[in-house]
Write an enzyme that holds these catalytic residues in place. Sequence first.
Site, PDB file in Angstrom:
ATOM      1  N   TYR A   1      67.417 -24.111  60.961  1.00  0.00           N
ATOM      2  CA  TYR A   1      68.327 -23.267  60.180  1.00  0.00           C
ATOM      3  C   TYR A   1      69.767 -23.772  60.245  1.00  0.00           C
ATOM      4  CZ  TYR A   1      65.410 -19.251  58.860  1.00  0.00           C
ATOM      5  OH  TYR A   1      64.504 -18.427  58.279  1.00  0.00           O
TER       6      TYR A   1
ATOM      7  N   LYS B   1      54.739 -26.913  67.454  1.00  0.00           N
ATOM      8  CA  LYS B   1      53.976 -27.906  66.684  1.00  0.00           C
ATOM      9  C   LYS B   1      54.103 -29.221  67.437  1.00  0.00           C
ATOM     10  CE  LYS B   1      51.618 -29.148  63.013  1.00  0.00           C
ATOM     11  NZ  LYS B   1      50.213 -28.712  62.810  1.00  0.00           N
TER      12      LYS B   1
ATOM     13  N   ASP C   1      50.073 -23.489  63.347  1.00  0.00           N
ATOM     14  CA  ASP C   1      49.034 -23.242  62.334  1.00  0.00           C
ATOM     15  C   ASP C   1      47.914 -22.396  62.922  1.00  0.00           C
ATOM     16  OD1 ASP C   1      48.459 -25.415  63.965  1.00  0.00           O
ATOM     17  OD2 ASP C   1      47.742 -26.720  62.354  1.00  0.00           O
TER      18      ASP C   1
ATOM     19  N   ASP D   1      60.453 -16.999  61.919  1.00  0.00           N
ATOM     20  CA  ASP D   1      60.715 -16.334  60.638  1.00  0.00           C
ATOM     21  C   ASP D   1      59.386 -16.052  59.940  1.00  0.00           C
ATOM     22  OD1 ASP D   1      62.207 -15.439  58.356  1.00  0.00           O
ATOM     23  OD2 ASP D   1      61.680 -17.329  57.387  1.00  0.00           O
TER      24      ASP D   1
ATOM     25  N   ASP E   1      56.998 -12.297  59.856  1.00  0.00           N
ATOM     26  CA  ASP E   1      56.649 -11.628  58.600  1.00  0.00           C
ATOM     27  C   ASP E   1      55.141 -11.405  58.505  1.00  0.00           C
ATOM     28  OD1 ASP E   1      59.148 -11.230  57.532  1.00  0.00           O
ATOM     29  OD2 ASP E   1      58.719 -12.235  55.637  1.00  0.00           O
TER      30      ASP E   1
HETATM   31  C1  IPM Z   1      64.956 -12.740  58.301  1.00  0.00           C
HETATM   32  C2  IPM Z   1      65.321 -13.219  56.920  1.00  0.00           C
HETATM   33  C3  IPM Z   1      66.459 -14.233  57.029  1.00  0.00           C
HETATM   34  C4  IPM Z   1      65.936 -15.399  57.860  1.00  0.00           C
HETATM   35  C5  IPM Z   1      67.016 -14.751  55.703  1.00  0.00           C
HETATM   36  C6  IPM Z   1      67.388 -13.614  54.788  1.00  0.00           C
HETATM   37  C7  IPM Z   1      68.180 -15.668  55.895  1.00  0.00           C
HETATM   38  O1  IPM Z   1      64.221 -13.741  56.253  1.00  0.00           O
HETATM   39  O2  IPM Z   1      65.789 -12.097  58.944  1.00  0.00           O
HETATM   40  O3  IPM Z   1      63.847 -13.016  58.744  1.00  0.00           O
HETATM   41  O4  IPM Z   1      65.308 -16.327  57.327  1.00  0.00           O
HETATM   42  O5  IPM Z   1      66.162 -15.397  59.073  1.00  0.00           O
HETATM   43 MN    MN Z   2      62.373 -13.644  57.398  1.00  0.00          MN
END
Ligand code: IPM
Ligand code: MN
Length: 369
Positions: A145, A195, A227, A251, A255
């Site tokens: 990042y 990884k 993975d 990240d 999710d």
């Molecule tokens: C999160 C979001 C952020 C990230 C984005 C919006 C920059 O997806 O907080 O997970 O990738 O960290």
């Molecule tokens: Mn995110």
Amino acid sequence: MSRNHKIAVLAGDGIGPEVMIQALEVLDVACAKFGFTVQREKCLVGGAAIDAVGSPLPQETITACKNADAILFGSVGGPKWENLAPDDQPERGALLPIRKYFGLFANLRPGVCLPALTHASPVKNELIPNGFDVLCVRELTGGIYFGKPKGRREENGDIVAFDTMIYSKSEIERICRIAFTAAMGRDKRLVSVDKANVLACSVLWREVCTEVAEDFPEVELTHLYVDNAAMQLVKQPDSFDVMVTGNLFGDILSDEMAMISGSLGMLPSASLGQQGANGLYYGMYEPSGGSAPDIAGMGIANPIAQILSVAMLLRHSLGESEAAEAIEAAVNAAIASGMRTGDLYTGEKGETKATTAEMGQAIITALSI
Ligand code: IPM
Ligand code: MN
């Protein structure tokens, strides 16, 4: 330690402001019940700040955050600002600078599916008869990042773009310590995700994590390639206790974890900096889900993620653990009583369909007992 605290409140866009109202009411009740005060400074952030003053993260907001013990964040972004340049968009333009500015390197993202809510999970219910409770610890201020060089250039008449994945030993060590410490307070099992079959960063990550493990002999450490971790999460989420990983993998996996837990509206998160001498952290607390523009302003969003973010804030930044536990118990009691916002409602017997405010009030009622 003083029990007169101060926080910056950044409600933001979409459902942010409406779930924040409920969260602050819950905070009021917790303050009265447990005998402490929390002064709040409300600040502009995200699209709301772009509209008002032309920047997603105005200087006044940064100053207010600096003067506070912690940041309570709602959510930012929406279709209105989607056509801005990437760096000017509310999500990137507000979140990434706050993380970097305050050195919030440790992102705690719990992925909990309560046994009563397994129906909301897309995972086959026979695989998760008792729900699950995973904590993802994501490194938040390093890796690909923020690594330099980053950019694009022309090369032999072509265009190339590049990012740099880079981790130092010290960055890996401090996030691993946070994860091991979290595991000590839970089931004492830690999975480190990397990884290492491909990436140099991951080889170092594995070495350092294994070294830190020597200081936590009670914690069982295993390593998974990312993975494979992605597969195991959907196949047997209840096999995980704590997971630690780098910025990009975290990240994505967090999710996935949020999705399988059933509702984004249930999950809080904390982004923490260095631990202070008093044992507390400066941090930012926010729901894991986004601004949900499709239901914004309708009064039907689930306020629980925002309310549980208050609980995490009380625990990690203000040292008000008793109040944090009481709020978490009140949320569980409201769910047990059958209250369900639209994201959780199935129409089964014993369920009551609730608006944002009704869910908030049910939690306040449970907290007031
Ligand atoms: C999160 C979001 C952020 C990230 C984005 C919006 C920059 O997806 O907080 O997970 O990738 O960290
Ligand atoms: Mn995110």
